[in-house]
Design an enzyme around this catalytic site. Structure first.
Site, PDB file in Angstrom:
ATOM      1  N   GLY A  79       0.912  -1.348   0.022  1.00  0.00           N
ATOM      2  CA  GLY A  79      -0.045   0.144  -0.077  1.00  0.00           C
ATOM      3  C   GLY A  79       0.755   1.266  -0.083  1.00  0.00           C
ATOM      4  O   GLY A  79       1.854   1.189  -0.262  1.00  0.00           O
ATOM      5  N   ASP A  80       0.252   2.380   0.362  1.00  0.00           N
ATOM      6  CA  ASP A  80       0.822   3.688   0.227  1.00  0.00           C
ATOM      7  C   ASP A  80       0.929   4.224   1.826  1.00  0.00           C
ATOM      8  O   ASP A  80       0.703   3.236   2.573  1.00  0.00           O
ATOM      9  CB  ASP A  80       0.239   4.755  -0.521  1.00  0.00           C
ATOM     10  N   PHE A  81       1.209   5.485   1.968  1.00  0.00           N
ATOM     11  CA  PHE A  81       1.641   5.956   3.250  1.00  0.00           C
ATOM     12  C   PHE A  81       0.137   5.881   4.249  1.00  0.00           C
ATOM     13  O   PHE A  81       0.282   6.024   5.632  1.00  0.00           O
ATOM     14  CB  PHE A  81       2.204   7.230   3.186  1.00  0.00           C
TER      15      PHE A  81
ATOM     16  N   HIS B 254      12.769  13.148   3.272  1.00  0.00           N
ATOM     17  CA  HIS B 254      13.578  14.138   2.371  1.00  0.00           C
ATOM     18  C   HIS B 254      13.105  14.028   0.942  1.00  0.00           C
ATOM     19  O   HIS B 254      13.421  14.870   0.025  1.00  0.00           O
ATOM     20  CB  HIS B 254      15.078  13.583   2.545  1.00  0.00           C
TER      21      HIS B 254
END
Length: 585
Positions: free
Chosen positions: A475-477, A494
């Site tokens: 998945g994603d964040f 960053h």
């Protein structure tokens, strides 16, 4: 009247014969005594006294050595550090200064094997070098005493540097000599010392690039005019403008498979190396000479080592032969700490994007997106080979992870009475998580990544023997797994601007239980503007992904905006830091 070279040499010999490590250190560093002296002395030994001589010719040098009862049974070696110091000090071209090193043996007070290190610059009568000789004899800038590490341990080397600094020794230059595969750190000792010598050399076999870079950075911070070519701006600018050539030379070295065809312990002729790598000998020699200047390979002096390969062994004596240095070995595909993927990435897509850096500065848009028509994450995801190279390039900087398994947060989790879980958010191929789980068999892990990266991580963690203790989340964040005990964000923030960083940190905060910890691994911009890898990466992130590096207080504000509190931060290798945060109370 100044003493002549023979008298100076005789005094150095007498000093070496009279002193040992325990008596020498307090003379150099007033105040060093008791337990600290007792703990320092066993790690190093008094190796030699050094001085710079100016014989008129080789026969004159042999006469001076003979007058002092010295003989040399090994060939001289080229000097790197002293030659460069003389060139800077006297604004001379390096080609004009052929400084050689000889080390005639001398016995210490208990019969220990020591030496007098002689730097010899031939100054024929009426030569334009006579002025340099007179100046150096009067000031004796290169006279020094040397301590050699008994074991080339990087931690011991850094510890010795810290002790020397605590007692007033200041960094005074240094370098790596590929001809001898040794690292030299010079210090200026306190004026109150009683040895009669103001310069101290700390020598350790092998190449210790991180310690050397830190040492030289401290030296330049104290005296910017010691920077090479500081007083010759045209030469300085010319060297800077050729930096792109260095990137491509290293990338080509890796792409052609040259490091894998070479041996750090045996030289190989250009003809044999060309045969092994299907390259043209003449052009290959040009590349290798340039890489010698960088310390990636070393040109082998005739007769000093066995030459590799049957054809190379039969090569004519005037054919160039080279060996791989410790630095160059990092570009071998089979090196445990290989940096080959970084060379291919920095010499490939990222190199291309830097050609449009002015577009980024003008518009604020990443040059990578401008050139390739998409952001680099999506671009790589559509190309499995490029995605794999990127993941491997991230793992190539894994030396910064070495101390993390011993971080107090990780250690406390491992020592808990019930099993604890480490959640690695966007953990790439699992390099960091694998190190943590391998060091602590009682811990479990969860890795959140994109679908294509999870398979690579699964293979990596299975190969490390800890795959059975790891769960995988695709998945994603926004999909950060809930209920972990330690959350890790390694080189993630960053990549993004401040708004996206706050969003990522809020996803983590929502997933974290009240007593969970968050470890953020990033480079920190220095608060005082001193030279730093973070400053270079700040430019890289802006150009390629639209991200940035930040100072510690900047991260503290981002964490606070997400309901988290920065507890502390501590240094890691490769100028990285680990920031420890928890939910704000």
């Amino acid at each position: 009247m100044l003493p002549d070279d023979t008298a100076r040499l005789r005094a150095a010999v007498a000093f070496v014969r009279e002193h040992d490590t325990a008596t020498l250190l307090p003379l150099l560093l007033p105040g060093l005594r008791g337990p600290e002296l007792e703990s320092l002395a066993p790690h190093c030994r008094f190796a030699h006294a050094g001085l710079l001589l100016f014989p008129t010719d080789p026969q004159d040098l042999r006469r001076q050595l003979g007058d002092c009862g010295l003989s040399v049974d090994t060939p001289s070696q080229p000097s790197v550090v002293v030659r460069e110091r003389l060139a800077r000090r006297h604004r001379r071209d390096l080609a004009e200064l052929d400084v050689r090193i000889l080390r005639p043996r001398v016995q210490g007070p208990a019969g220990e094997r020591r030496a007098v290190e002689v730097f010899a610059l031939m100054v024929p009568a009426h030569s334009d070098l006579e002025g340099i000789a007179a100046y150096e004899r009067a000031r004796d800038h290169e006279a020094h005493l040397a301590l050699e590490l008994e074991h080339p341990d990087p931690l011991v080397l850094r510890g010795l540097c810290a002790v020397l600094a605590r007692h007033g020794a200041r960094p005074d230059g240094g370098g790596y000599n590929p001809h001898e595969d040794g690292t030299v750190l010079y210090f200026t000792t306190p004026a109150a010392g009683a040895s009669g010598y103001r310069r101290l050399e700390l020598y350790t076999p092998g190449e210790h690039r991180d310690a050397l870079d830190d040492h030289l950075r401290d030296h330049l911070r104290a005296d910017p005019m010691e920077r090479p070519d500081a007083d010759r701006p045209a030469e300085t600018l010319l060297r800077l403008l050729t930096g792109a050539w260095t990137t491509q030379a290293l990338a080509s070295f890796a792409r052609l498979g040259l490091p894998d065809a070479m041996d750090p312990h045996a030289a190989i002729s250009t003809r044999e190396l060309a045969r092994r790598t299907a390259t043209r000998p003449e052009n290959l020699a040009t590349l290798l000479r340039y890489l010698t200047m960088l310390g990636v390979v070393a040109e082998q002096t005739a007769g000093s080592e066995q030459t590799a390969g049957s054809e190379a062994s039969a090569a004519s004596k005037d054919e160039e032969t080279f060996r791989l240095t410790q630095l160059g070995a990092l570009l071998r595909a089979d090196s445990p700490d290989t940096m080959r993927p970084l060379a291919l990435m920095y010499g490939g897509p990222f190199y291309q994007s830097f050609a449009a850096l002015d577009h980024t500065v003008r518009t604020g848009q990443p040059a990578f997106d401008h050139l390739f028509g998409d952001n680099h994450f999506d671009h790589f995801a559509r190309d499995p080979e490029l995605a794999d190279l990127f993941d491997r390039s991230m793992a190539a900087s894994s030396r910064m992870f070495q101390p993390l398994p011993a971080h107090p947060v990780i250690t406390a989790a491992a020592q808990a009475s019930t099993p604890r879980t480490v959640v690695d958010v966007a953990g790439g191929n699992g390099e960091l998580l694998g190190r943590i789980l391998t060091a602590h068999p009682g811990l479990r892990g969860t890795l959140l990544e994109r679908p294509h990266a999870i398979e690579a991580a699964r293979r990596s963690l299975d190969a490390a023997g800890c795959g059975a203790r790891c769960d995988y989340s695709s998945g994603d964040f926004a999909d950060v797994p809930h209920g972990g005990d330690v959350y890790v964000l390694s080189r993630i923030l960053h990549d993004w601007d401040d708004d996206r960083c706050r969003e990522i940190l809020r996803h983590c905060a929502r997933a974290m239980p009240a007593d969970a910890d968050l470890l953020v691994i990033e480079r920190l911009l220095p608060a005082d503007g001193s030279p730093s890898l973070a400053t270079a990466w700040d430019l890289h992130m802006m150009c390629n992904v639209g991200g940035r590096e930040r100072r510690a207080e900047h991260y503290a504000r981002l964490l606070a905006d997400a309901g988290l509190e920065l507890i502390d931060h501590s240094p890691l290798p490769l100028e990285a830091y680990v920031l420890h945060a928890r939910k704000a109370r």
